[in-house]
Design a protein around this motif. Sequence first.
Motif, PDB file in Angstrom:
ATOM      1  N   LEU A  72       4.420   3.313  -8.290  1.00  0.00           N
ATOM      2  CA  LEU A  72       3.340   2.457  -7.702  1.00  0.00           C
ATOM      3  C   LEU A  72       2.310   3.714  -8.499  1.00  0.00           C
ATOM      4  O   LEU A  72       2.291   5.483  -7.366  1.00  0.00           O
ATOM      5  CB  LEU A  72       3.379   2.549  -6.054  1.00  0.00           C
ATOM      6  CG  LEU A  72       3.962   1.253  -5.407  1.00  0.00           C
ATOM      7  CD1 LEU A  72       4.340   1.808  -4.045  1.00  0.00           C
ATOM      8  CD2 LEU A  72       3.485  -0.247  -5.863  1.00  0.00           C
ATOM      9  N   GLU A  73       1.710   3.489  -8.856  1.00  0.00           N
ATOM     10  CA  GLU A  73       0.210   4.561  -9.436  1.00  0.00           C
ATOM     11  C   GLU A  73      -0.370   4.572  -9.008  1.00  0.00           C
ATOM     12  O   GLU A  73      -1.019   3.891  -8.235  1.00  0.00           O
ATOM     13  CB  GLU A  73      -0.097   3.669 -10.630  1.00  0.00           C
ATOM     14  CG  GLU A  73      -0.848   4.354 -11.324  1.00  0.00           C
ATOM     15  CD  GLU A  73      -0.415   6.603 -11.829  1.00  0.00           C
ATOM     16  OE1 GLU A  73      -0.958   7.101 -11.143  1.00  0.00           O
ATOM     17  OE2 GLU A  73       0.566   5.882 -13.149  1.00  0.00           O
ATOM     18  N   ALA A 129       2.262  -4.547  -9.576  1.00  0.00           N
ATOM     19  CA  ALA A 129       1.307  -5.052  -8.817  1.00  0.00           C
ATOM     20  C   ALA A 129       1.633  -2.646  -8.513  1.00  0.00           C
ATOM     21  O   ALA A 129       1.668  -2.356  -8.037  1.00  0.00           O
ATOM     22  CB  ALA A 129       2.642  -4.948  -7.516  1.00  0.00           C
ATOM     23  N   GLY A 130       0.054  -2.320  -7.414  1.00  0.00           N
ATOM     24  CA  GLY A 130      -0.333  -1.017  -6.722  1.00  0.00           C
ATOM     25  C   GLY A 130       0.399  -0.741  -5.380  1.00  0.00           C
ATOM     26  O   GLY A 130       0.498  -1.395  -5.020  1.00  0.00           O
ATOM     27  N   TYR A 131      -0.126   0.106  -5.132  1.00  0.00           N
ATOM     28  CA  TYR A 131      -0.111   0.537  -3.374  1.00  0.00           C
ATOM     29  C   TYR A 131      -0.767  -0.574  -2.891  1.00  0.00           C
ATOM     30  O   TYR A 131      -1.785  -0.529  -2.660  1.00  0.00           O
ATOM     31  CB  TYR A 131      -1.138   1.698  -3.948  1.00  0.00           C
ATOM     32  CG  TYR A 131      -1.008   2.685  -2.246  1.00  0.00           C
ATOM     33  CD1 TYR A 131       0.336   3.263  -1.769  1.00  0.00           C
ATOM     34  CD2 TYR A 131      -1.935   2.313  -0.912  1.00  0.00           C
ATOM     35  CE1 TYR A 131       0.270   3.619  -0.485  1.00  0.00           C
ATOM     36  CE2 TYR A 131      -1.712   2.229   0.359  1.00  0.00           C
ATOM     37  CZ  TYR A 131      -0.791   3.741   0.426  1.00  0.00           C
ATOM     38  OH  TYR A 131      -0.914   3.686   1.506  1.00  0.00           O
ATOM     39  N   GLY A 132       0.007  -0.923  -1.878  1.00  0.00           N
ATOM     40  CA  GLY A 132      -0.432  -1.877  -0.847  1.00  0.00           C
ATOM     41  C   GLY A 132      -0.107  -2.550  -1.300  1.00  0.00           C
ATOM     42  O   GLY A 132      -0.928  -4.252  -0.547  1.00  0.00           O
ATOM     43  N   GLN A 133       0.377  -3.409  -2.487  1.00  0.00           N
ATOM     44  CA  GLN A 133       0.012  -4.653  -2.496  1.00  0.00           C
ATOM     45  C   GLN A 133       1.296  -5.362  -3.447  1.00  0.00           C
ATOM     46  O   GLN A 133       2.554  -4.647  -3.335  1.00  0.00           O
ATOM     47  CB  GLN A 133      -0.493  -5.318  -4.783  1.00  0.00           C
ATOM     48  CG  GLN A 133      -1.738  -4.433  -4.527  1.00  0.00           C
ATOM     49  CD  GLN A 133      -2.878  -4.327  -6.269  1.00  0.00           C
ATOM     50  OE1 GLN A 133      -1.754  -4.190  -7.182  1.00  0.00           O
ATOM     51  NE2 GLN A 133      -4.022  -4.614  -6.487  1.00  0.00           N
ATOM     52  N   PRO A 167       3.580   6.293  -2.353  1.00  0.00           N
ATOM     53  CA  PRO A 167       3.641   6.900  -4.100  1.00  0.00           C
ATOM     54  C   PRO A 167       3.983   7.278  -4.416  1.00  0.00           C
ATOM     55  O   PRO A 167       4.601   8.033  -4.411  1.00  0.00           O
ATOM     56  CB  PRO A 167       2.294   7.927  -3.378  1.00  0.00           C
ATOM     57  CG  PRO A 167       1.869   7.468  -2.185  1.00  0.00           C
ATOM     58  CD  PRO A 167       2.809   7.180  -1.733  1.00  0.00           C
ATOM     59  N   GLY A 168       4.278   6.867  -5.823  1.00  0.00           N
ATOM     60  CA  GLY A 168       4.745   6.848  -6.438  1.00  0.00           C
ATOM     61  C   GLY A 168       6.015   6.200  -6.854  1.00  0.00           C
ATOM     62  O   GLY A 168       5.661   4.887  -6.266  1.00  0.00           O
ATOM     63  N   PRO A 222      -6.227   2.488  -2.680  1.00  0.00           N
ATOM     64  CA  PRO A 222      -7.140   2.021  -1.488  1.00  0.00           C
ATOM     65  C   PRO A 222      -7.147   3.142  -0.066  1.00  0.00           C
ATOM     66  O   PRO A 222      -6.404   3.804  -0.369  1.00  0.00           O
ATOM     67  CB  PRO A 222      -7.041   0.457  -1.646  1.00  0.00           C
ATOM     68  CG  PRO A 222      -5.559  -0.153  -1.579  1.00  0.00           C
ATOM     69  CD  PRO A 222      -5.087   1.359  -2.875  1.00  0.00           C
ATOM     70  N   GLY A 223      -8.130   2.993  -0.116  1.00  0.00           N
ATOM     71  CA  GLY A 223      -8.504   3.264   0.996  1.00  0.00           C
ATOM     72  C   GLY A 223      -8.445   5.182   0.926  1.00  0.00           C
ATOM     73  O   GLY A 223      -8.289   6.094   1.980  1.00  0.00           O
TER      74      GLY A 223
END
Length: 327
Positions: free
Chosen positions: A229-230, A154-158, A203-204, A262-263
């Motif tokens: 988080l990439e 899962a990435g950022y915000g997921q 992040p990170g 995102p964003g």
Amino acid sequence: MSRSAAVGLSTLLAGTVALAAAGPAHAAAPAGTARAAGATVTAGPTAPTVTSPDYPADEGWYGGPGVPGSFTFDAGGDTDVLGFRYWLDGGAVTQVAVDQPGGSATVTVTPDEDGPAVLSVQAVDAAGNRSPVTSHTFRVRDTSPTVTDGNPTAGYGQPRTLTLTPGMPGVVAYTYRLDAGAEQTVVAAPDGTATITLTPTTPGWNTLYVRSRTADDLPSGERWHRFHLETRPTISSVQYPLGQVGAPVGTPGTFVFRPGMPGVTEYVYRFGVLGPLRTVPAGPDGSASVTFTPPNFLPQQVTVFTRTADGIASESVTGHFQAGRAS
């Protein structure tokens, strides 16, 4: 025969007072003593024995961090012993009196981490003499829960769904926090497991801290679960592909930045190690382009990170490229 007159236990256990002999100076000294300037200097007591039903000194693993254990110190019938000094793994020293002269004392000690531990104990006699140290080595079981990540990519915000599995019996709840966030509690299912959902936005690297508790309010050890988080953007260039020798020196190059989260509303970048930081806004698709002309054929580098409208910065990425020699 007692080695000295009675003195307050706290003073004796601190080892700060030496008493004069109770009898006349010419009296025969008891065995194990020596006379010096009219005083009787006693030899220390023998080392005590240490036993524990909860944390025995064998090859087994017992209890857990935060799980108290009972330990008994025994003076072996030496009636001059007034108490004991003890400490765990080089920590603070605690004092305890014997139940009767030459008797024993039982204390409660709570280890705060798993793995081998050493409880050190000394007997203290009426003259303030200390015995050799008895080292009671025992093993504290790892009771921390395990964490299974149901969405490890899962990435950022997921959202991430994580399953918590107990490392000790009788678990009824878990307390957890993400990084420096507020601590939260989730009730365990009848089988001791629990499921939580997190949506991290840092992040990170992120760290989840988890402990379990039993119905008797016994805590487990703490489990750390780290995940990344990439958020780094990507860099590409037709004229100067990263990691390669590109167009001849003096050829303008277009470098395209694309978001890794995102964003994104802007990119912050620099060419060279000490080049000035510049900012370029992101386009409708989240990407941005800048132009740079290498001044020579030496290796060059470009570093970029992104920012959102809320000011959240991504991790940075650095790419290397090189211009070819002019023909």
